[in-house]
Design an enzyme around this catalytic site. Structure first.
Site, short mmCIF file in Angstrom:
data_model
loop_
_atom_site.label_atom_id
_atom_site.label_comp_id
_atom_site.label_asym_id
_atom_site.label_seq_id
_atom_site.Cartn_x
_atom_site.Cartn_y
_atom_site.Cartn_z
N ASP A 1 1.10 -1.28 0.17
CA ASP A 1 0.29 -0.35 0.17
C ASP A 1 0.77 1.47 -0.18
OD1 ASP A 1 -2.34 2.65 0.79
OD2 ASP A 1 -2.23 0.98 2.76
N ASN B 1 -8.48 10.67 -10.98
CA ASN B 1 -9.70 10.61 -11.86
C ASN B 1 -9.50 12.20 -12.32
OD1 ASN B 1 -11.99 11.63 -10.86
ND2 ASN B 1 -11.84 10.27 -10.07
N GLY C 1 -9.76 2.61 -5.68
CA GLY C 1 -8.88 1.95 -5.65
C GLY C 1 -7.75 3.25 -5.57
N VAL C 2 -6.68 3.53 -5.71
CA VAL C 2 -4.93 4.32 -4.52
C VAL C 2 -5.56 5.09 -4.55
CG1 VAL C 2 -3.88 5.01 -6.51
CG2 VAL C 2 -2.79 4.36 -5.17
N ASP C 3 -6.58 6.48 -5.11
CA ASP C 3 -7.24 7.72 -4.61
C ASP C 3 -7.77 7.83 -3.82
OD1 ASP C 3 -7.82 10.25 -6.24
OD2 ASP C 3 -9.13 9.44 -7.27
N SER D 1 -3.01 3.81 -14.38
CA SER D 1 -4.25 3.18 -15.08
C SER D 1 -4.30 2.10 -15.25
CB SER D 1 -3.84 3.61 -16.39
OG SER D 1 -4.01 5.02 -16.67
N TYR E 1 -8.92 2.12 -14.86
CA TYR E 1 -8.66 2.05 -16.28
C TYR E 1 -8.43 1.06 -16.92
CZ TYR E 1 -10.20 6.75 -14.70
OH TYR E 1 -10.11 8.68 -13.97
#
Ligand code: ADP
Length: 174
Positions: free
Chosen positions: A10, A25, A33-35, A118, A122
């Site tokens: 992580d 995004n 996700g990571v965001d 991505s 994505y």
């Protein structure tokens, strides 16, 4: 010489990076996700800065403070959605890494933590993404030697193994 190092797990647990790159995004207001993980760890105090940017086009980056994270700042990069590779995806993905390293260098960042932009929601194919990410990052590090380390965080064994193999194929040293 600058180094590219690979880490499993992580990205929000990185205690050595002074810059964290987010796979954002175009709205810049958080997501999955990571965001999502980065926004949760940084806390809501970064949201006004994200909002003030008013979004970010694909292939570009925007910088905010890092809130509660130990890093000094976050570079939010908007990767391309994979549509088969004929819509400029490789160039847009390379641009994310090049601009992220440049933004870190401009602000005196020395150790930059990066995710595999991505390759999640994505849907960019992992091996191709690893090739683009590592090539573009190596190029950017050569241009900005004040950044001494690019620390790639891969979230599972498969991603970690793929990045390690592609890094070897490209002849990049740890
Ligand atoms: P994108 O929308 O750019 O595809 P995602 O967050 O969906 O972004 O996925 C990008 C990559 O980040 C994927 O390989 C995913 O497995 C990985 N990932 C998800 N959460 C984390 C995390 N906390 N730390 C590091 N990598 C993560």
């Amino acid at each position: 010489m600058s180094r590219i190092t690979l880490h499993l797990g992580d990205i929000t647990t990185d205690g050595e990076a002074d810059v964290l790159v987010n796979a954002a995004n175009s709205g810049l207001l958080g997501g999955g996700g990571v965001d999502g993980a980065i926004h949760r760890a940084a806390g809501p105090e970064i949201l006004p800065e994200c909002r003030a940017h008013g979004g970010c086009p694909t292939g570009e980056v925007r910088v905010t403070s890092a809130g509660r994270l130990p890093a000094r700042f976050i570079v939010h990069a908007v990767g391309p959605i994979w549509h088969g590779g004929e819509r400029g995806e490789p160039e847009l993905l390379a641009s994310c890494f090049e601009r992220a390293i440049a933004a870190a260098a401009e602000r005196g960042g020395r150790r930059v933590a990066l995710p595999a932009i991505s390759t999640g929601i994505y849907r960019y194919p992992l091996e191709r993404a690893a090739h683009v990410a590592l090539t573009a990052t190596a190029r950017a590090l050569a241009r900005h030697p004040e950044v001494v380390e690019a620390r790639f965080w891969l979230f599972d064994e498969r991603a970690h193994a793929t990045f390690a193999r592609v890094r070897d194929d490209l002849g990049l040293q740890e």
